[in-house]
Each structure stands twice: as structure tokens, then as C-alpha cells.
Write an enzyme that holds these catalytic residues in place. Structure first.
Site, PDB file in Angstrom:
ATOM      1  N   TYR A 166       1.117  -0.855   0.597  1.00 19.63           N
ATOM      2  CA  TYR A 166      -0.120  -0.028  -0.512  1.00 19.63           C
ATOM      3  C   TYR A 166       0.781   1.296  -0.128  1.00 19.63           C
ATOM      4  CZ  TYR A 166      -3.151   3.764   1.382  1.00 19.63           C
ATOM      5  OH  TYR A 166      -4.099   4.663   1.353  1.00 19.63           O
ATOM      6  N   ASP A 268       9.573   3.010  -0.117  1.00 20.48           N
ATOM      7  CA  ASP A 268       8.620   3.694   0.958  1.00 20.48           C
ATOM      8  C   ASP A 268       8.742   3.357   1.813  1.00 20.48           C
ATOM      9  OD1 ASP A 268       6.013   4.857   1.548  1.00 20.48           O
ATOM     10  OD2 ASP A 268       4.996   4.329   0.315  1.00 20.48           O
ATOM     11  N   LYS A 296       4.456  10.104   7.905  1.00 23.78           N
ATOM     12  CA  LYS A 296       3.596   9.816   9.033  1.00 23.78           C
ATOM     13  C   LYS A 296       4.959   9.778  10.271  1.00 23.78           C
ATOM     14  CE  LYS A 296       1.113   5.175   7.879  1.00 23.78           C
ATOM     15  NZ  LYS A 296       0.249   5.247   8.275  1.00 23.78           N
TER      16      LYS A 296
HETATM   17  C1  LIG Z   1       3.883   2.616   3.006  1.00 26.51           C
HETATM   18  C2  LIG Z   1       2.796   3.608   3.521  1.00 26.51           C
HETATM   19  N1  LIG Z   1       3.298   4.620   1.477  1.00 26.51           N
HETATM   20  C3  LIG Z   1       2.329   5.621   1.754  1.00 26.51           C
HETATM   21  C4  LIG Z   1       1.099   5.549   2.670  1.00 26.51           C
HETATM   22  C5  LIG Z   1      -0.230   7.065   2.564  1.00 26.51           C
HETATM   23  O1  LIG Z   1       0.283   7.442   3.378  1.00 26.51           O
HETATM   24  P1  LIG Z   1      -0.558   8.703   3.579  1.00 26.51           P
HETATM   25  O2  LIG Z   1      -2.365   8.078   4.394  1.00 26.51           O
HETATM   26  O3  LIG Z   1      -0.125   9.683   4.582  1.00 26.51           O
HETATM   27  O4  LIG Z   1      -0.910   9.818   2.825  1.00 26.51           O
HETATM   28  C6  LIG Z   1       0.669   4.558   4.003  1.00 26.51           C
HETATM   29  C7  LIG Z   1      -0.112   4.568   5.151  1.00 26.51           C
HETATM   30  O5  LIG Z   1      -0.613   3.835   5.704  1.00 26.51           O
HETATM   31  C8  LIG Z   1       2.070   3.420   3.784  1.00 26.51           C
HETATM   32  O6  LIG Z   1       1.733   2.814   5.100  1.00 26.51           O
END
Ligand SMILES: Cc1ncc(COP(=O)(O)O)c(C=O)c1O
Length: 478
Positions: A166, A268, A296
Site C-alpha cells: 500500500y 516507500d 507519518k
Molecule cells: C507504506 C505506506 N505508504 C504510503 C502511505 C500513505 O500515507 P498517507 O496515509 O499519509 O497518505 C501509507 C499509509 O498507511 C503507507 O503505509
């Protein structure tokens, strides 16, 4: 654990525990139920993000401090969800609260730059060994922006992402997150399966899905799409299907393949960055991507995102490269800039004073290098404690952590990718979730997420968690 142990569990008993614990949850949280009924009349699914929705209804929260959070009925929990991993710095750390109060009193948005933005970018450069950084407001924006930069840099359009990963809720990445078995296609060449209605077919076709932890399959996919792949986007540890670490040598091989095919490697690090280690997964695994995304935990609880990387790649925000041939592979690029001379990266709230002050406080005063050994020790204590219970009672599953993030995976065998994760016992997970929540141990409300420990958690809290998990195992197997 073995399949025999799995079969030994009494399904009727699991259902009965779940039913009883869910009833107890309803009994303890009438105010949340009431707020949810009201919310459903104003918000689809009664929540602001569909991730917050779960059966029978989510807890509504009122306040949190350190490792504790309190719901609308006044129930206190030790928080192991920590806002889906946002809060390695804990809830409202005193220093964080002081800095933010000062910032709020002096203006929270200027759309002119502030020195804190420079300090934060310099701190991220130090931690991740990169050249340039830009800020956004969420992980979604960070991956969206990094992908555009990669496309601008390579002049290519296709993206590789991994099944089960994700990366936020923009169109390029909202595919094959947890695809249904009947649609997911062959294991070594998964089908790209939209995870939402409303995605244009043209976008979905640009994302190629690869199986995680399978370098040969990735190599074959890159070969099939030779000269087309702008970026390989990977979460170094798959944290959206529990906790799935890379197999030894896997990330190194992904790095080599990206280089060989002239694709930009994007880590990521929205969940891993500044949580696994001072320099995130990049430091933890010793593999350096071309670009990485953060969000985060770098903001300690305020909306923030960032991406950064090598000057050559990030430099396309200033000017697109005028060469037409990849220096490594000799592959010809076809420009997709459509006349534009640089990659756009924009946003009213990018680098806003509030988020920048929060980031500086978290990274320079709370999650400093000396915070990590303790975080790791706490996590190892929790994992060892849960594994001890699993072994003692022969539960089907195992405890796993990478740095301060971990979980109990209720699967008969070790999970190495999404296909293994499908075997997870979701009813057993739900029974444990409600059992623990009713006794003040709050986990993320989904088997695909994991606990995140913070600087505010204590050994005593960890031991209380393990003791409660042991009580659950006793009831389960009595
Ligand atoms: C690995 C990863 N990338 C991107 C995101 C997206 O981040 P946001 O919810 O701040 O848009 C998340 C959200 O849980 C994530 O776990």
C-alpha cells in the site's frame, strides 16, 4: 508452527470468544456507538478515511498522552496502534507540545518559507544520506510526487509496484493491495487489480505488479517491459500485510535490477523511515534507493510528507535532463514531458510552519539517534513474550518484528509475500483484537497492520500486554 497446531484449535470456541468479546466491547463503549450512529448520517461509513471503519463500530477517542489513549466513554488503553505507526515519538510528548503551542501562537501557515523547513530538510539529508528533499502533506502525496519525478527523469511512464503493498490513495498505486484470489493471476506475474472503483483504465494499465521477495520474477517482468519502467516502488518491509521482512539479499538484488534497467528505485519509507532506525530502512538494510518517501512518524502527529534522493533525479524539479539515452543501460528515452521543461511539485501546505516545527522537534529532540536502542529492546521484549505464549500453548502463528514495529501473524507458515498472507486466520485475529482491547491493550483494528512502539512505552506495559495475550491463549485452549 505447524498445520496440526492450526487444526487443533476449536473453531466453535474462537467464534464464542469473538461473540462474547464483541458484546463486551459494545457494553463498554456506548458513547462511541452513539457517535458512530450520528457520524453515519454525515460521513460515508461514518468515518473520514475508510481505513478507520471496522465492525461493529470504531472507538471515538478524546485524548492521548505518551503511550496512553482514552475513548469517549473514558476507557483508558495502552496504545499499540499509535495512529497506524505515526507516533514513534509518543502522543503529545512534552517538548512536542511546547514547540507546537509556541508555533500556533505565532502563525501556522505563511506560504513563505521558514527556517525550520531548511533545518528539517538538512536533518533528513543527514539521516538518509541524500542530496535534496521536498515536503508534502501525506504519504500519498509523497509517493505521487516521487513517481512523477521518476517519470520526468527517465522519460518513461510505467511503474512497478508489489502485490500486497500500500502506497497511498492516488490512482497509480491503488492497485493489487489485497486482491481477491480469483482475480490475482499467476504468482510470478500478478494481474494488476484495481483496489477501488473510479480508477481510469488508462492509469491502471501503467502499473505493473510484481510479487514481493521474488527477484527472478521481477527480473522477468523488467525484461518483458524493457525500456518502459520509470520506477520500481517498494516498501522495504511489507507493512500492509502484517510484517513481512525482505529475504536476505532481496533488496540488494532489487537495487541491482533497477540500475540495470535504468529504472528509478523508490523506497516507500512512510512506515519504516525514522522508525526502524535513525536513517530508516535505508540505514537498517544498507541499501540506498534513488528516491525515498517519508510521512507519518516524521511529523509526530501532524500531517506531513517528504520525498528526497539523489541530486540528479530530484534535480528534474528544476530542469529536465536533455539527454535521450540512459547513462547506465544505453536505453533510448522518449520524452513524456509534452513540452514542459521541469517536473511540477506544488502544494499550498507544503513546508507549512506547523509541520516543519513538528518535524524539527521530533527528529532533533525526541527520535534522536540514542532513542533507537531502547525502542528496539522494547520491541524484542514484546516479540519474545508473544512468541513464548505461542510456543507454550501451541497457537497457530508466530510473532515477528522489524525494529519497533511488529505483530502476531496468525498464519500456519511464515509469510514471505501477499499470497502467503491470504491464509491468515482473521476470526482468530478478531477474537484476540477484542479480547485485548477490552482489557486495555489497543492494537490496530485490522490483521494487516502492526504494533508500533514509541519512546513513551515501558517494560511494564510490554509485560502487561504479554500477560493479557497469555490469558487469551489460556481461554482459547482451555
Ligand atoms: C507504506 C505506506 N505508504 C504510503 C502511505 C500513505 O500515507 P498517507 O496515509 O499519509 O497518505 C501509507 C499509509 O498507511 C503507507 O503505509
Amino acid at each position: 508452527m505447524t498445520d496440526t497446531a492450526t487444526q487443533a484449535l476449536d473453531r466453535t470456541r474462537i467464534s464464542a470468544i469473538l461473540e462474547r468479546e464483541e458484546a463486551e466491547y459494545r457494553r463498554r463503549t456506548p458513547r462511541s456507538a452513539e457517535l458512530f450512529e450520528r457520524a453515519r448520517r454525515a460521513l460515508p461509513l461514518g468515518v473520514a478515511s475508510s481505513f478507520q471503519a471496522y465492525e461493529p463500530y470504531p472507538l471515538f477517542m478524546t485524548d492521548a498522552r505518551g503511550s496512553h489513549i482514552r475513548d469517549a466513554d473514558g476507557n483508558d488503553y495502552v496504545d499499540y496502534d499509535m495512529a497506524f505507526g505515526v507516533l514513534a515519538a509518543g502522543h503529545s510528548h512534552a517538548e512536542f507540545a511546547r514547540v507546537l503551542a509556541e508555533r500556533v501562537a505565532n502563525g501556522t501557515c505563511y506560504t513563505f518559507p521558514v527556517e525550520d523547513g531548511v533545518i528539517l530538510a538538512e536533518e533528513i539529508k543527514r539521516r538518509f544520506g541524500c542530496d535534496l528533499v521536498r515536503f508534502s502533506n501525506s504519504g500519498t502525496e509523497a509517493t505521487m510526487d516521487a513517481i512523477r519525478v521518476a517519470r520526468g527523469f527517465t522519460g518513461r511512464e510505467k511503474l512497478v509496484k508489489f502485490e500486497g503493498g500500500y502506497h497511498g490513495h492516488h490512482d497509480d498505486v491503488l492497485v493489487s493491495i489485497q486482491p481477491p484470489r480469483e482475480l490475482m493471476g499467476p504468482a510470478d506475474a500478478p494481474t494488476t487489480v484495481p483496489a477501488s472503483a473510479g480508477l481510469p483504465r488508462s492509469r491502471v494499465e501503467e502499473t505493473v505488479v510484481a510479487p514481493y521477495n521474488n527477484p527472478d520474477a521481477l527480473e522477468a517482468i523488467l525484461e518483458r517491459h524493457r525500456g518502459e519502467i520509470a520506477a520500481i516502488l517498494i516498501e522495504p518491509v511489507q507493512f500492509n500485510i502484517g510484517v513481512v521482512p525482505p529475504l536476505p539479499g532481496y533488496l540488494e538484488r532489487v537495487r541491482e535490477l533497477a540500475t540495470a534497467h535504468g529504472a528509478v528505485l523508490i523506497f516507500d519509507e512512510v512506515k519504516t523511515g525514522v522508525v526502524l532506525a535513525y536513517g530508516g530502512a535505508t540505514e537498517w538494510f544498507g541499501v540506498t534507493p534513488d528516491l525515498f518517501c517519508l510521512a507519518k512518524s516524521i511529523g509526530g502527529g501532524v500531517p506531513i510528507g517528504a520525498f528526497g534522493g539523489r541530486a540528479e533525479v530530484m534535480g528534474v524539479i528544476e530542469k529536465l535532463p536533455d539527454r535521450a539515452t540512459d547513462p547506465t543501460t544505453g536505453l533510448e528515452h522518449t520524452t513524456i514531458a509534452g513540452g514542459a521543461t521541469r517536473v511540477a511539485h506544488l502544494g499550498t501546505f507544503n513546508g507549512n510552519p506547523l509541520s516543519m516545527a513538528a518535524g524539527v522537534a521530533v527528529l532533533t529532540r525526541i527520535l534522536t539517534r540514542d532513542a533507537y536502542p531502547r525502542l528496539h529492546a522494547l520491541a524484542d521484549r514484546l516479540t519474545a513474550g508473544c512468541q513464548g505464549v505461542i510456543d507454550e500453548f501451541g497457537l497457530p502463528g508466530y510473532a515477528v518484528n522489524v525494529g519497533p514495529k511488529g505483530c502476531v501473524m496468525f498464519t500456519p507458515a511464515r509469510v514471505t509475500n501477499y499470497r502467503d498472507f491470504i491464509g491468515l486466520d482473521s476470526e482468530l485475529w478478531a477474537a484476540s483484537f477484542f479480547y485485548l482491547a477490552n482489557r486495555g491493550v489497543l492494537l490496530p483494528p485490522g490483521p494487516d497492520d502492526q504494533w508500533t512502539l514509541s519512546v513513551a512505552h515501558t517494560d511494564d506495559e510490554i509485560d502487561a500486554y504479554v500477560a493479557t495475550f497469555r490469558d487469551f491463549a489460556t481461554v482459547l485452549t482451555a
